[in-house]
Design a protein around this motif. Structure first.
Motif, PDB file in Angstrom:
ATOM      1  N   ALA A 221       0.827  -1.206   0.000  1.00 51.67           N
ATOM      2  CA  ALA A 221       0.000   0.000   0.000  1.00 51.67           C
ATOM      3  C   ALA A 221       0.861   1.256   0.000  1.00 51.67           C
ATOM      4  CB  ALA A 221      -0.929  -0.007   1.210  1.00 51.67           C
ATOM      5  N   THR A 222       1.950   1.240   0.763  1.00 46.21           N
ATOM      6  CA  THR A 222       2.853   2.387   0.788  1.00 46.21           C
ATOM      7  C   THR A 222       3.450   2.637  -0.592  1.00 46.21           C
ATOM      8  OG1 THR A 222       3.387   2.079   3.121  1.00 46.21           O
ATOM      9  CG2 THR A 222       4.971   3.314   1.789  1.00 46.21           C
ATOM     10  N   GLY A 223       3.892   1.580  -1.257  1.00 47.43           N
ATOM     11  CA  GLY A 223       4.454   1.732  -2.596  1.00 47.43           C
ATOM     12  C   GLY A 223       3.435   2.228  -3.590  1.00 47.43           C
ATOM     13  N   PHE A 224       2.221   1.696  -3.502  1.00 46.25           N
ATOM     14  CA  PHE A 224       1.172   2.124  -4.419  1.00 46.25           C
ATOM     15  C   PHE A 224       0.827   3.592  -4.203  1.00 46.25           C
ATOM     16  CE2 PHE A 224      -3.075   2.860  -5.923  1.00 46.25           C
ATOM     17  CZ  PHE A 224      -3.149   2.133  -7.102  1.00 46.25           C
ATOM     18  N   LEU A 225       0.662   4.006  -2.954  1.00 48.51           N
ATOM     19  CA  LEU A 225       0.294   5.387  -2.668  1.00 48.51           C
ATOM     20  C   LEU A 225       1.395   6.357  -3.067  1.00 48.51           C
ATOM     21  CD1 LEU A 225      -1.445   4.938   0.800  1.00 48.51           C
ATOM     22  CD2 LEU A 225      -2.541   5.344  -1.423  1.00 48.51           C
ATOM     23  N   ASP A 226       2.644   5.961  -2.917  1.00 48.18           N
ATOM     24  CA  ASP A 226       3.743   6.826  -3.361  1.00 48.18           C
ATOM     25  C   ASP A 226       3.660   7.070  -4.866  1.00 48.18           C
ATOM     26  OD1 ASP A 226       4.740   7.038  -0.804  1.00 48.18           O
ATOM     27  OD2 ASP A 226       6.337   5.556  -1.086  1.00 48.18           O
ATOM     28  N   GLU A 227       3.417   6.014  -5.618  1.00 43.48           N
ATOM     29  CA  GLU A 227       3.366   6.131  -7.084  1.00 43.48           C
ATOM     30  C   GLU A 227       2.139   6.919  -7.529  1.00 43.48           C
ATOM     31  OE1 GLU A 227       3.192   3.153 -10.986  1.00 43.48           O
ATOM     32  OE2 GLU A 227       3.815   2.366  -9.014  1.00 43.48           O
ATOM     33  N   TYR A 228       1.001   6.558  -7.004  1.00 44.59           N
ATOM     34  CA  TYR A 228      -0.246   7.227  -7.383  1.00 44.59           C
ATOM     35  C   TYR A 228      -0.260   8.677  -6.886  1.00 44.59           C
ATOM     36  CZ  TYR A 228      -5.362   8.028  -7.411  1.00 44.59           C
ATOM     37  OH  TYR A 228      -6.629   8.524  -7.595  1.00 44.59           O
ATOM     38  N   GLY A 229       0.222   8.908  -5.669  1.00 42.10           N
ATOM     39  CA  GLY A 229       0.245  10.257  -5.116  1.00 42.10           C
ATOM     40  C   GLY A 229       1.097  11.207  -5.943  1.00 42.10           C
ATOM     41  N   ALA A 230       2.218  10.727  -6.463  1.00 37.42           N
ATOM     42  CA  ALA A 230       3.070  11.582  -7.299  1.00 37.42           C
ATOM     43  C   ALA A 230       2.332  12.008  -8.559  1.00 37.42           C
ATOM     44  CB  ALA A 230       4.357  10.835  -7.655  1.00 37.42           C
ATOM     45  N   ARG A 231       1.557  11.102  -9.145  1.00 38.15           N
ATOM     46  CA  ARG A 231       0.798  11.451 -10.344  1.00 38.15           C
ATOM     47  C   ARG A 231      -0.317  12.449 -10.006  1.00 38.15           C
ATOM     48  NH1 ARG A 231       0.349   6.366 -14.489  1.00 38.15           N
ATOM     49  NH2 ARG A 231       2.302   5.318 -13.959  1.00 38.15           N
ATOM     50  N   LEU A 232      -0.938  12.274  -8.853  1.00 35.62           N
ATOM     51  CA  LEU A 232      -1.997  13.212  -8.464  1.00 35.62           C
ATOM     52  C   LEU A 232      -1.451  14.616  -8.228  1.00 35.62           C
ATOM     53  CD1 LEU A 232      -4.186  11.141  -5.963  1.00 35.62           C
ATOM     54  CD2 LEU A 232      -4.737  11.762  -8.322  1.00 35.62           C
ATOM     55  N   ARG A 233      -0.273  14.712  -7.627  1.00 37.92           N
ATOM     56  CA  ARG A 233       0.304  16.041  -7.379  1.00 37.92           C
ATOM     57  C   ARG A 233       0.579  16.770  -8.690  1.00 37.92           C
ATOM     58  NH1 ARG A 233       2.685  13.103  -3.227  1.00 37.92           N
ATOM     59  NH2 ARG A 233       4.565  12.642  -4.436  1.00 37.92           N
ATOM     60  N   GLU A 234       0.948  16.035  -9.715  1.00 36.80           N
ATOM     61  CA  GLU A 234       1.175  16.657 -11.022  1.00 36.80           C
ATOM     62  C   GLU A 234      -0.144  17.066 -11.668  1.00 36.80           C
ATOM     63  OE1 GLU A 234       3.343  15.635 -15.315  1.00 36.80           O
ATOM     64  OE2 GLU A 234       3.565  14.273 -13.603  1.00 36.80           O
ATOM     65  N   ALA A 235      -1.165  16.239 -11.524  1.00 34.78           N
ATOM     66  CA  ALA A 235      -2.454  16.524 -12.156  1.00 34.78           C
ATOM     67  C   ALA A 235      -3.227  17.611 -11.420  1.00 34.78           C
ATOM     68  CB  ALA A 235      -3.292  15.246 -12.215  1.00 34.78           C
ATOM     69  N   TYR A 236      -3.018  17.695 -10.097  1.00 34.10           N
ATOM     70  CA  TYR A 236      -3.734  18.672  -9.264  1.00 34.10           C
ATOM     71  C   TYR A 236      -2.698  19.482  -8.487  1.00 34.10           C
ATOM     72  CZ  TYR A 236      -7.753  15.634 -10.236  1.00 34.10           C
ATOM     73  OH  TYR A 236      -8.726  14.888 -10.855  1.00 34.10           O
ATOM     74  N   PRO A 237      -2.074  20.453  -9.126  1.00 37.08           N
ATOM     75  CA  PRO A 237      -0.991  21.194  -8.468  1.00 37.08           C
ATOM     76  C   PRO A 237      -1.513  22.065  -7.323  1.00 37.08           C
ATOM     77  CG  PRO A 237      -1.546  22.199 -10.574  1.00 37.08           C
ATOM     78  CD  PRO A 237      -2.301  20.907 -10.515  1.00 37.08           C
ATOM     79  N   SER A 238      -0.708  22.173  -6.305  1.00 30.15           N
ATOM     80  CA  SER A 238      -1.030  23.035  -5.172  1.00 30.15           C
ATOM     81  C   SER A 238      -0.860  24.501  -5.567  1.00 30.15           C
ATOM     82  CB  SER A 238      -0.109  22.704  -3.993  1.00 30.15           C
ATOM     83  OG  SER A 238      -0.336  23.574  -2.916  1.00 30.15           O
ATOM     84  N   THR A 239      -1.693  25.354  -5.011  1.00 28.94           N
ATOM     85  CA  THR A 239      -1.584  26.795  -5.207  1.00 28.94           C
ATOM     86  C   THR A 239      -1.498  27.462  -3.839  1.00 28.94           C
ATOM     87  OG1 THR A 239      -3.934  27.375  -5.054  1.00 28.94           O
ATOM     88  CG2 THR A 239      -3.160  26.508  -7.177  1.00 28.94           C
ATOM     89  N   PRO A 240      -1.208  28.767  -3.783  1.00 33.72           N
ATOM     90  CA  PRO A 240      -1.142  29.432  -2.473  1.00 33.72           C
ATOM     91  C   PRO A 240      -2.452  29.371  -1.698  1.00 33.72           C
ATOM     92  CG  PRO A 240      -0.082  30.772  -4.158  1.00 33.72           C
ATOM     93  CD  PRO A 240      -0.743  29.654  -4.877  1.00 33.72           C
ATOM     94  N   TYR A 241      -3.579  29.162  -2.374  1.00 33.78           N
ATOM     95  CA  TYR A 241      -4.869  29.136  -1.685  1.00 33.78           C
ATOM     96  C   TYR A 241      -5.414  27.723  -1.509  1.00 33.78           C
ATOM     97  CZ  TYR A 241      -6.416  28.933  -6.567  1.00 33.78           C
ATOM     98  OH  TYR A 241      -6.575  28.578  -7.886  1.00 33.78           O
TER      99      TYR A 241
END
Length: 257
Positions: A221-241
């Protein structure tokens, strides 16, 4: 809800206010003054069921969910009976004035057969009200399918997800109209702003990821979440708000002929 996954009421409730918005919008279109008997099918942990009692204080409300974990977390509210039950085999003892199903039917492959049966269980003048997520083509779900079917994970997870589990509003209107029922069907996309670290990953941990995580041990689960989470961060970038997470929902309120 599906029994292929172990449900976690605490994780599901992390974004409780955001998850409650579609339920409130659905109920706002239910034009009943004083339903005597209400059934909430797939009630989850019951907080939203309790709001039915607030709007219709004289109604008798029965609520079921397939997850013992969720039912164990349900509140003790006079006039509401919570029980573990299967929405696919539910049959009321008498006609029901209002049937509510909130964010459940996407987990039920045979729900298109259930809906006409539920509508037929309504008392004269009754209503069937349901909403489902309509974001299965969004990056959150498309990326999840990609990771599950990748060479690393496909042997374990290639068959865990249903790709197109719901209809669009017109599809549900057509389904119910062909069985002689009137239907008001629509969709809404909420431009939600989520906060915290990896908020989209935290969101899907409460829903779409449940059947995935159930199949994996802790290290996997840790390995899967690391891989999937990295893709989500690229698809949904953080902003100041915060992080913008579009959230499409499909709604239907149906009645008799």
């Amino acid at each position: 809800m599906s029994r292929q996954a172990v449900w976690d009421p605490a994780q599901y409730g992390v974004f409780g206010a955001e998850r409650a918005r579609p339920f409130a919008e659905l109920l706002a279109r239910v034009d009943l003054e004083a339903p005597g008997h209400i059934a909430d099918l797939g009630c989850g942990s019951g907080e939203l069921t309790a709001t039915l009692r607030t709007r219709w204080p004289d109604a008798a409300i029965s609520a079921i969910d397939g997850s013992p974990e969720m039912i164990a977390a349900a509140p003790d509210v006079p006039g509401i009976t919570f029980a573990v039950g299967d929405v696919t085999t539910w049959t009321p003892a008498r006609p029901v004035d209002l049937i509510v199903s909130n964010a459940v039917l996407q987990w039920v492959p045979e729900h298109e057969d259930l809906l006409p049966r539920w509508a037929a269980a309504l008392a004269p003048g009754g209503r069937l009200a349901f909403q489902v997520p309509g974001n299965f083509d969004a990056p959150s779900h498309a990326l999840l399918r990609e990771v599950c079917t990748s060479p690393r994970w496909r042997d374990r997870l290639g068959d865990v997800l249903r790709w197109h589990p719901v209809r669009d509003p017109s599809g549900y209107l057509d389904l119910l109209a062909r069985h002689g029922h009137r239907a008001d069907a629509w969709e809404t996309t909420y431009a939600q702003v989520l906060h915290g670290d990896d908020p989209v990953l935290e969101w899907v941990k409460g829903t779409a990821l449940r059947p995935v995580l159930t199949r994996l041990d802790a290290a996997e689960a840790t390995g899967f979440l690391d891989e999937y989470g990295a893709r989500l961060r690229e698809a949904y970038p953080s902003t100041p708000y915060g992080t913008v997470f579009p959230f499409r929902r499909v709604f239907v309120v149906a009645g008799g002929p």
